[in-house]
Write a protein that holds these residues in place. Sequence first.
Motif, short mmCIF file in Angstrom:
data_model
loop_
_atom_site.label_atom_id
_atom_site.label_comp_id
_atom_site.label_asym_id
_atom_site.label_seq_id
_atom_site.Cartn_x
_atom_site.Cartn_y
_atom_site.Cartn_z
N ALA A 34 0.45 -0.75 0.37
CA ALA A 34 -0.23 -0.12 -0.14
C ALA A 34 0.57 1.28 -0.26
N GLU A 35 1.94 1.61 0.85
CA GLU A 35 2.89 2.56 1.20
C GLU A 35 4.12 2.53 -0.24
N SER A 36 4.77 1.41 -0.49
CA SER A 36 5.53 1.76 -2.13
C SER A 36 4.85 1.38 -3.24
N GLY A 37 3.51 1.20 -3.61
CA GLY A 37 3.35 1.43 -4.88
C GLY A 37 3.24 -0.17 -5.27
N GLN A 38 2.78 0.45 -6.71
CA GLN A 38 3.05 -0.83 -7.33
C GLN A 38 4.66 -1.17 -8.33
N HIS A 39 5.00 -2.19 -8.28
CA HIS A 39 7.00 -2.80 -9.09
C HIS A 39 6.07 -3.68 -10.06
N PRO A 40 5.04 -4.32 -10.48
CA PRO A 40 4.81 -5.80 -11.21
C PRO A 40 6.18 -5.55 -12.56
N ARG A 41 6.61 -6.86 -12.77
CA ARG A 41 7.58 -7.50 -13.64
C ARG A 41 6.48 -7.45 -15.22
N ALA A 42 5.62 -7.83 -14.83
CA ALA A 42 4.87 -8.24 -15.70
C ALA A 42 3.21 -7.79 -15.93
N MET A 43 2.20 -7.45 -17.75
CA MET A 43 1.27 -7.41 -17.79
C MET A 43 0.83 -8.61 -18.40
N VAL A 44 -0.41 -9.20 -18.07
CA VAL A 44 -0.81 -10.52 -18.43
C VAL A 44 -1.91 -10.28 -18.82
N LEU A 98 3.90 2.13 -15.28
CA LEU A 98 4.74 0.90 -14.43
C LEU A 98 6.05 0.30 -14.98
N LYS A 99 6.26 0.47 -16.60
CA LYS A 99 7.21 0.03 -17.72
C LYS A 99 7.75 -1.49 -17.22
N VAL A 100 6.66 -1.85 -17.36
CA VAL A 100 6.51 -4.10 -17.15
C VAL A 100 7.90 -4.12 -17.95
N ALA A 101 8.72 -5.11 -18.00
CA ALA A 101 9.26 -5.54 -18.28
C ALA A 101 9.20 -7.15 -20.04
N MET A 174 1.63 -4.46 -31.37
CA MET A 174 2.48 -3.56 -31.95
C MET A 174 2.40 -2.82 -32.94
N THR A 175 1.16 -3.00 -33.06
CA THR A 175 0.61 -1.56 -33.79
C THR A 175 0.52 -0.02 -33.18
N PHE A 176 0.67 -0.93 -31.03
CA PHE A 176 0.95 0.77 -30.63
C PHE A 176 2.81 1.35 -30.41
N PRO A 177 2.37 2.68 -31.24
CA PRO A 177 3.83 2.91 -31.02
C PRO A 177 5.12 3.25 -29.36
N PHE A 178 4.58 3.15 -28.30
CA PHE A 178 5.18 3.19 -27.23
C PHE A 178 5.43 1.75 -27.11
N VAL A 179 4.66 0.48 -27.76
CA VAL A 179 4.80 -1.64 -27.02
C VAL A 179 5.78 -0.79 -28.52
N ARG A 180 5.77 -0.15 -29.56
CA ARG A 180 6.80 -1.08 -30.28
C ARG A 180 8.36 -0.39 -30.43
N THR A 181 8.18 1.35 -29.52
CA THR A 181 9.48 1.34 -29.27
C THR A 181 10.12 0.96 -28.21
N ALA A 182 9.19 0.14 -27.65
CA ALA A 182 9.83 -0.65 -25.68
C ALA A 182 10.52 -1.92 -26.53
N VAL A 183 10.00 -2.68 -27.49
CA VAL A 183 10.32 -4.20 -27.76
C VAL A 183 11.46 -3.52 -28.37
N GLU A 184 12.36 -2.55 -29.88
CA GLU A 184 12.69 -2.55 -30.11
C GLU A 184 14.03 -2.53 -29.50
N SER A 185 13.50 -1.54 -28.57
CA SER A 185 15.06 -0.89 -27.44
C SER A 185 15.53 -2.38 -26.25
N GLU A 186 14.38 -3.27 -26.59
CA GLU A 186 14.87 -4.22 -25.70
C GLU A 186 14.40 -4.08 -24.02
N PHE A 187 13.70 -3.58 -23.82
CA PHE A 187 13.00 -2.89 -22.50
C PHE A 187 11.47 -3.76 -21.95
#
Length: 215
Positions: A34-44, A98-101, A174-187
């Motif tokens: 509750a105090e530190s917020g969420q930091h999930p590694r993955a979105m499902v 959230l910048k999930v990996a 992959m049609t979402f620009p921010f998804v494509r950028t994150a994938v191509e940047s290997e984030f």
Amino acid sequence: MDHARPLPAYLISRYNGWKATTYTSNKAWYHRLAESGQHPRAMVISCCDSRVHVTSIFGADEGEFFIHRNIAGLVPIYSPDGGNHGTSAAVEYAVTALKVAHVVVMGHSNCGGVKGCLDMCAGDAPELEKQSSFVGRWMDILRPGYERVQGLPAEQKTRALEKQAVLVSLENLMTFPFVRTAVESEFLTLHGLWNDIGAGVLEQYDPAQKAFVAL
């Protein structure tokens, strides 16, 4: 709101049991979440189907997964047209805030939404073809997948379309620009899974084999 009613007694009983056991034993962990917020590694992204229980399959605790569920676990094409886009908003938040990996799209066996799409595209579900059908218009997302499987024998179509739902969603991500950028940047990495509910089998899409392979 005059139409809201108290929870059914069985849900209240289950909540009280959870509060007295699981919560009480892990109170410090819940306070930290509750105090530190969420930091999930993955979105499902998975189906609304009540039989699909992602956290149980992976033994995930609170805070591990950012989960979005909709009919058939579909992702639409990027379309910033000012409409109400719940799934697109969830993807944007997961990737940019959230910048999930990892983003995992998981389909499953005996999916009612996919079966509805199959019937609709074959002309056997006129109620879904009506413009007023929210389910029908949502399942239009999967029409490209239907085009790929319509030549298969009837007994193979449903399962093939369930897996196409995963592939179409991965393509649409992959049609979402921010998804494509994150994938191509290997984030960010994208993953496609299909779950056979009855057999307890989980398959992942292997692009090298162009097929779903059991884990």
